[in-house]
Design a protein around this motif. Structure first.
Motif, mmCIF file in Angstrom:
data_model
loop_
_atom_site.group_PDB
_atom_site.id
_atom_site.type_symbol
_atom_site.label_atom_id
_atom_site.label_comp_id
_atom_site.label_asym_id
_atom_site.label_seq_id
_atom_site.Cartn_x
_atom_site.Cartn_y
_atom_site.Cartn_z
ATOM 1 N N THR A 7 0.864 -1.190 0.000
ATOM 2 C CA THR A 7 0.000 0.000 0.000
ATOM 3 C C THR A 7 0.898 1.237 0.000
ATOM 4 O OG1 THR A 7 0.007 0.198 2.390
ATOM 5 C CG2 THR A 7 -1.727 -1.173 1.421
ATOM 6 N N ASN A 174 -3.245 -1.454 7.825
ATOM 7 C CA ASN A 174 -3.734 -0.772 6.629
ATOM 8 C C ASN A 174 -5.252 -0.848 6.592
ATOM 9 O OD1 ASN A 174 -1.589 0.178 4.663
ATOM 10 N ND2 ASN A 174 -0.800 -1.860 5.187
ATOM 11 N N ARG A 176 -8.709 0.656 4.333
ATOM 12 C CA ARG A 176 -9.079 1.368 3.104
ATOM 13 C C ARG A 176 -10.522 1.841 3.205
ATOM 14 N NH1 ARG A 176 -8.417 -1.706 -2.526
ATOM 15 N NH2 ARG A 176 -9.648 -3.270 -1.420
ATOM 16 N N TYR A 283 -5.264 -4.974 2.611
ATOM 17 C CA TYR A 283 -5.818 -4.059 3.626
ATOM 18 C C TYR A 283 -6.410 -4.905 4.747
ATOM 19 C CZ TYR A 283 -5.207 -0.455 0.154
ATOM 20 O OH TYR A 283 -4.646 0.392 -0.755
#
Ligand SMILES: CC(C)[C@H](C(=O)O)[C@@H](O)C(=O)O
Ligand code: SF4
Length: 773
Positions: A7, A174, A176, A283
């Motif tokens: 990412t 992570n 999103r 993610y």
């Protein structure tokens, strides 16, 4: 083997690792450090006491924003006479002195470039894609809009960055948030982020960096993207980030601190183009939102997650999903003076505030002006417009926006944080209700007893016209904001922001020599002796604490509640115990202790442990919250979750955050309520209930933090033991990304004239009276 897809957060993080230990603790190099007057005095004092310098003055930019008055500066001579409130003046003057002593670039009160830290960084091209950016301020997340890894830090970390240009970090998760489709009329970036926080909650992003993506985000301007990343901290995230693209590069190009046009610019853009997340990157958390589902949104309660469509009503606690939520809603309704089920557009307001690091950029002002043009604010309302920086103000005036606001009845102010948190005189009175474009609606945020409704600049302008929370679409005939066909006369001359960026970059000023030991420093600084800054003096060791635990039967306790703004004006770390939980402990009007608040009752007034529900310490990065807790006697917090920045601040002050499962917290809460002692044992990683069941619950503190806590270690010393890694990182950085070696400014206007740097500190202190470098 091909490298795993990454990412944008992974890429920014990996590119800044100067050193990594086995447990995953990283010395992360920091490219850009923004400094303001509230969270820096104790950090500079720490440097001074330890005889340390600022490692990278060329990567550091300072300004004053939180404390300053927003009245006209026509009569400004110096801060000592201009800032009337004594403690605010002390903080402003202390920063002015510190930037001289340490040789930092500074935009002071007589400089048109002064403004809110999160406005001026991007404005000057200090904020760049792929960079790591920190500031002793939670809304540093704003800068993530450029594809930078940007996050807020506490004062101990500010000191660490000043001394080492690095910070100790663990990799975050992570997350999103993908927004797809076209926004409806009257809906803009503020509505997007309020809506998202409504979905995921104020703890939704805890431990994560949120990447905002999708066609809706891609279509937004840089200003709009900044408003979104700005409020990712309200979603509990460590940072928000948006991949850079041509809109980003166009915004940056030609700004004073941007890479120079030519080969350097081309190399920078080539690097920036490698940053967006790779196809197939992982993610940990994924959230999908349809733009068409986002209405013009407002908050009704005292947490940024208390959102509702403007067409809706105040919720009824009867419909809450559980008992904790029902309690929180009931409390919020009581504080906000609202009845359940009241239609939102029947709520009458007293004040309107358009400003703050969320919404005080030129586009925000244009948006509000397009609604206000040719209209008057409702009778009896006080409305203020506070531009985010001196340059935003200049540009707005060149475009004639000031005239539109003033003709409508708005007060047109100078740049600063202003009524976003009211550290200056811009405040709500108890009971007053405000339509505000800021980012926090916590109890007392804009003034003790004040009531805040968050919304977009367009919605705030609509509220100003009617005197009630208002659906802006009713005033724009369903057209897009700024495109109302019924107002063809709205014809503002759009100017180019870059034409206001006149000052050329140069190396930053050299530091003044230290004031000799026999000099009376306080006299030079004009700072009362009682307000002399203090440094940490080392962290207290933590092994085992056994004692009374105070039950704080609430979720989402924010740091504004742990210690409100009026106590942030200190330049000390000590003496804040009486300010701990002030709004809940004392009567706002009389200052008398409230007998029914748990911390005012024996034995809890001697508690060493706090037990609370999720998201303890959310909101602001103020380390004052940890200092107040420590001064009160608190050494540990037991909760299902603790907000990220606050958790670090606790650890830096020798306070343990023991994170347990909610059912386990429930048992500790019951023991606390029964006034039983609780043990927090860091050696065994256990919370123990010795008096009832003798049950114990295991918690985890990462090994580096645990080591520092158990041994009371100063992490600046530990980092400096690895200085050779930092040095070689810097050499590589200069080779690979030379544009990140920063600059100061060649000041051109009379007000921004560089002051000569004089060697003899005593005479310097007398001769150097200007504030701007
Ligand atoms: C003063 C500062 C620590 C604080 C923050 O971190 O956010 C302030 O900017 C705020 O908005 O409450
Ligand atoms: S949130 Fe408000 S107080 Fe904090 S930096 Fe932004 S404008 Fe200033």
């Amino acid at each position: 083997m091909a490298a795993a897809p990454r990412t944008i957060y992974d890429k920014c993080f990996d590119a800044h690792v100067a050193h990594k230990t086995e447990d995953g603790t990283v010395i992360l190099y920091i490219d850009r450090h923004l400094v303001h007057e509230v969270t820096s005095p104790q950090a500079f004092e720490g440097l001074r006491n330890a005889g340390r310098k600022v490692r990278r003055p060329d990567c550091t930019l300072a300004t004053v924003d939180h404390n300053i008055p927003t009245v006209s500066r026509k009569s400004y001579k110096d801060s000592k006479t201009f800032v009337e409130e004594a403690d605010s003046r002390t903080q402003v003057v202390t920063l002015e002195d510190n930037v001289k002593e340490f040789g930092l670039t500074f935009f002071g009160l007589s400089d048109a470039r002064q403004g809110i830290v999160h406005i001026i960084g991007p404005e000057q091209g200090f904020t760049l894609p792929g960079a790591t950016i920190v500031c002793g301020d939670s809304h540093t997340s704003t800068h993530g809009a450029f594809g930078a890894l940007a996050f807020g830090i506490g004062t101990s970390e500010v000191e660490h960055v000043l001394a080492t240009q690095t910070i100790l970090q663990k990799k975050a998760k992570n997350m999103r948030v993908q927004v797809e489709g076209q926004l409806g009329p009257g809906v803009n970036s503020k509505d997007i982020i309020l809506h998202v926080i409504g979905i995921i909650g104020t703890a939704g992003g805890t431990g994560a960096v949120i990447e905002f993506c999708g066609s809706t985000i891609r279509s937004l301007s840089m200003e709009a993207r900044m408003s979104i990343c700005n409020m990712s901290i309200e979603a509990g995230a460590r940072a928000g980030i948006i991949a850079p693209d041509d809109i980003t590069y166009e915004y940056i190009k030609g700004r004073p601190l941007a890479p120079k046009q030519g080969p350097e610019w081309d190399a920078a853009v080539a690097y920036w183009r490698s940053l967006p997340s790779d196809e197939g990157a992982h993610y940990d958390i994924d959230v999908q939102v349809k733009a068409a589902d986002i209405p013009p949104t407002v908050t009704w309660g005292t947490s940024p997650q208390d959102v509702a469509p403007i067409t809706g009503s105040v919720p009824d606690p009867k419909n809450a999903k559980n008992e904790t939520q029902a309690k929180a809603w009931t409390r919020a309704l009581e504080y906000m003076g609202l009845e359940a089920n009241t239609p939102l557009d029947k709520i009458k307001i007293d004040k309107v505030f358009i400003g703050s690091c969320t919404n005080s950029r030129i586009e925000d002002l244009r948006q509000a002006a397009s609604i206000l043009h040719g209209k008057k604010v409702a009778d009896g309302l006080y409305c203020m417009l506070v531009p985010g920086s001196g340059l935003v103000k200049k540009q707005a005036e060149a475009e004639g926006l000031d005239k539109i606001f003033q003709a409508a009845g708005f007060d047109w102010r100078e740049a600063g944080c202003s009524m976003c948190l009211g550290m200056n005189p811009d405040q709500l009175q108890p009971g007053e209700r405000c339509a505000s474009t800021s980012n926090r609606n916590f109890e007392g945020r804009q003034g003790a007893g004040g009531r805040t409704h968050l919304m977009s600049p367009a919605m705030a302008a609509a509220a100003a016209i009617t005197g009630y929370l208002t659906d802006v679409r009713k005033l724009t005939n369903g057209t897009r904001v700024g495109e109302d066909a019924s107002k063809p006369e709205y014809n503002v001359q759009i100017t180019d922001a870059k034409s206001y960026l006149t000052d050329k970059p140069l190396p930053p000023p050299a530091p003044l020599k230290r004031v000799p030991a026999d000099t009376d420093e306080d006299a030079i600084r004009d700072v009362p002796a009682s307000q002399t800054a203090t440094a940490g003096g080392g962290m207290q060791k933590f092994t085992v604490v056994k004692g009374i635990a105070a039950p704080i039967d609430r979720a989402n306790v924010d740091t504004d509640l742990i210690i409100p703004k009026q106590f942030l004006k200190t330049i000390k770390r000590s003496g804040l115990g009486s300010a701990f939980f002030w709004p809940a402990r004392y009567d706002v009007k009389t200052g008398e202790p409230l007998a029914d608040f748990v911390l005012n009752q024996a034995p809890f007034n001697k508690a060493q442990i706090l037990v609370a529900w999720e998201n303890w310490g959310c909101g602001s990065s103020r380390e004052h919250a940890a200092w107040a807790m420590l001064d009160f006697g608190i050494r540990a917090v037991v909760a299902p979750s603790v907000a990220d920045i606050h958790k670090t601040n606790l650890a830096k002050n020798g306070i343990v955050a023991a994170i347990l499962e909610p059912e386990e917290v429930k048992e500790v809460m019951e023991a606390a309520k029964a006034k039983q002692e609780v043990i927090v044992d860091l050696e065994q990683n256990k919370v123990i209930l010795p008096e009832s069941s003798n049950k114990s619950f295991e918690f985890h503190v990462d090994s580096f933090t645990r080591h520092c806590l158990l041994n009371g270690l100063d992490d600046i010393d530990l980092t400096m033991e690895k200085e050779n890694f930092i040095k070689s990182f810097e050499q590589e950085r200069t080779k690979d990304t030379p544009w990140l070696d920063g600059f100061g400014y060649e000041a051109t206007g009379a007000a921004t004239k560089l002051q000569p740097v004089v060697d003899a500190a005593k005479s310097a202190a007398k001769k150097v009276t200007g504030t701007d470098w």
